[in-house]
Design an enzyme around this catalytic site. Structure first.
Site: not given
Ligand code: RB5
Length: 154
Positions: A7, A66, A68, A99, A135
């Site tokens: 993203d 993204c 996180t 695994h 596994h």
């Molecule tokens: C975007 O601000 C953020 O929410 C997205 O990149 C991501 O971290 C969502 O899990």
């Protein structure tokens, strides 16, 4: 084939990972499924595109980025045949392959830096699945959950 996507939050890290792939994994082709700008986008749209491609080919791998890694892993794992792992360190990347036979990794651009991301991508691409019976049995049980879910939803 490697399918890569992000993203807006992961866009810059995606470009860095692509650069790394070109320099270091030249024998592996990749396809960038976007995004191509830092305009705000919804991560499930890209997760779905990459996960669909990976689910169609058992040898394909996916990299999703993204802010996180969390939204991407949640969305990608909704598709049958996807074993996506959100990884933040080398041990997680290695075990996801050994695994869990992960076919997608997700990275968080706000959690790890680009050097770490490149290292995790390298481990993900170069580490084999151990293939032990135990596994494989556990992975087969994940597929059984998918089957039951699909049956329930029809
Ligand atoms: C975007 O601000 C953020 O929410 C997205 O990149 C991501 O971290 C969502 O899990």
């Amino acid at each position: 084939m490697i399918y890569i996507g992000s993203d807006h939050a992961g866009y810059e890290m995606k470009e860095a990972v692509k650069h790394f792939l070109e320099e270091n994994e030249g024998d592996m082709d990749y396809v960038d499924l976007g995004v191509f700008t830092t305009d705000s986008t919804d991560y499930p749209d890209i997760a779905r595109e990459v996960a669909e491609k990976v689910s169609e080919n058992k040898d394909a791998r996916g990299i999703l980025i993204c802010g996180t890694g969390t939204g991407m892993v949640m969305a990608a794992n909704k598709l049958n045949g996807i074993r996506a792992a959100s990884v933040t360190n080398e041990a997680m990347a290695e075990m996801a392959r050994r695994h869990n036979d992960a076919n997608i990794i997700t990275l968080g651009s706000r959690i790890i830096d680009q050097v770490v991301a490149q290292k995790l991508v390298k481990i993900f691409l170069e580490t084999p699945f151990d293939g032990d019976e135990r596994h494989q049995r556990r992975i087969d049980k994940i597929a059984e959950i998918e089957q039951k879910r699909d049956h329930k939803n029809t």
